[in-house]
Design an enzyme around this catalytic site. Structure first.
Site, PDB file in Angstrom:
ATOM      1  N   LYS A 198       0.850  -1.181   0.000  1.00 36.78           N
ATOM      2  CA  LYS A 198       0.000   0.000   0.000  1.00 36.78           C
ATOM      3  C   LYS A 198       0.889   1.236   0.000  1.00 36.78           C
ATOM      4  O   LYS A 198       1.622   1.493   0.956  1.00 36.78           O
ATOM      5  CB  LYS A 198      -0.931   0.002   1.219  1.00 36.78           C
ATOM      6  CG  LYS A 198      -1.894   1.182   1.264  1.00 36.78           C
ATOM      7  CD  LYS A 198      -2.805   1.050   2.468  1.00 36.78           C
ATOM      8  CE  LYS A 198      -3.764   2.225   2.574  1.00 36.78           C
ATOM      9  NZ  LYS A 198      -4.659   2.105   3.753  1.00 36.78           N
ATOM     10  N   LYS A 251      -2.182  -1.681  -3.764  1.00 39.84           N
ATOM     11  CA  LYS A 251      -3.011  -0.474  -3.719  1.00 39.84           C
ATOM     12  C   LYS A 251      -2.111   0.748  -3.821  1.00 39.84           C
ATOM     13  O   LYS A 251      -1.187   0.866  -3.012  1.00 39.84           O
ATOM     14  CB  LYS A 251      -3.806  -0.435  -2.419  1.00 39.84           C
ATOM     15  CG  LYS A 251      -4.671   0.822  -2.266  1.00 39.84           C
ATOM     16  CD  LYS A 251      -5.349   0.846  -0.904  1.00 39.84           C
ATOM     17  CE  LYS A 251      -6.185   2.136  -0.790  1.00 39.84           C
ATOM     18  NZ  LYS A 251      -6.790   2.251   0.562  1.00 39.84           N
TER      19      LYS A 251
END
Length: 329
Positions: A198, A251
């Site tokens: 992320k 992500k």
């Protein structure tokens, strides 16, 4: 007679039927994971300003939304909660009657076969808007003290009926902490979908409006990843695999397709691509201005994620894709 020898690749493109025969990657409704935002109150279906077509739902309205999801054949949803109360301990994150816990129970009562995944984080639940406990004096985000609350939140979601928990906080050791607490309480069969890779990305802006989770000070660069790094992504994923993750997520997705491919080539676990809010908002804005064909660009974008190696695509376009596929794309 040809003067040159060359390959005639266009033979396999000459008709729609032939193109379909040789198509290497396909999008399916089963690839879709649909994010939903649950809020407290009644009669609320409020569009998020920066995410046209995405809403905050009170539980009574969420019930209607989930029925539509099921009717479209989408197999899974991921729940984000927006509480009305925030405190330094993020107590609503792990409350038995927190908004996510209530939403889980409602959805599973109506649709026991729908896979319900929950985002596990603290940022929506504390005034600082950070994903871990904040040291009051230094403003530092404290890693190890945060693990207990993150694991406690995951356990509360599972006790409410969640099928999968998805920690998004990026604290070191969170997968091990969650796995240990779930196993200790007899939930050895509950998978963990880790937000393994992320990045500290500018693509999250609309989501922070949706989740009411913008940091009150500073940024998240001390715990989310530097967008310049790729080897670091493999270290993060390696740790999560060792600690017990069952899915690995990247992500954002669109600017990190190279990372998706590296994870796909390295691991046998299912890989999740999160088609995030900023990616969604850019397409919506361009389409509303008539600059792009929304359906065509959505399908091409998500197909690119699939081609890069994603098994599952978490996207706000999930309902649209389900309709496109029913129409025959």
């Amino acid at each position: 007679m040809n003067l040159f020898d060359f390959q005639r690749h266009r033979r396999l493109r000459r008709s729609a039927g032939i193109r379909a025969m040789v198509r290497e990657n396909h999008l399916s409704v089963n690839d879709m994971l649909y994010p939903v935002f649950a809020v407290e109150g009644e009669g609320i279906k409020q569009e998020i300003r920066s995410m046209p077509g995405v809403y905050h739902f009170s539980l009574d309205k969420l019930k209607i939304e989930i029925q539509e999801v099921v009717d479209l054949g989408i197999p899974s949803v991921i729940l984000f909660g927006v509480p009305s109360h925030k405190d330094e301990c993020s107590s609503e994150a792990y409350s038995e009657n927190g908004i996510v816990q209530q939403a889980i129970r409602m959805i599973k009562a109506d649709h026991p076969d729908l896979v319900v995944i929950t985002d596990v984080c603290l940022c929506q639940y504390n005034p600082a808007g950070h994903c871990g406990i904040v040291d009051a004096e230094s403003g530092n985000i404290l890693n190890d003290p945060s693990l207990e609350l993150i694991a406690k939140t995951a356990l509360s979601h599972v006790q409410a009926g969640a099928d999968i928990v998805a920690p998004s906080d990026m604290m070191d050791g969170r997968i091990a902490a969650i796995r240990h607490l779930l196993d200790e309480n007899g939930y050895t069969d509950i998978p963990i979908m880790s937000y393994s890779v992320k990045y500290a990305s500018a693509y999250y802006g609309p989501f922070r409006e949706a989740a009411h989770s913008a940091p009150a000070f500073g940024d998240r660069k001390t715990y989310q990843m530097d967008p310049a790094n790729s080897r670091e992504a493999l270290r993060e994923a390696d740790s999560d695999v060792v600690e017990g993750a069952d899915f690995l997520m990247v992500k954002p997705a669109l600017a990190y397709l190279d990372i998706l491919r590296q994870l796909r080539d390295r691991y046998d676990l299912p890989i999740v691509a999160y088609n995030v809010s900023g990616e969604y908002a850019m397409i919506k804005a361009a389409a509303q201005n008539g600059w792009v064909d929304e359906k065509a660009i959505v399908m091409e974008t998500l197909l690119g994620m699939k081609r890069a190696g994603a098994d599952i695509i978490m996207t706000y376009f999930a309902k649209d894709v389900a309709r496109y596929l029913k129409e025959g794309n």
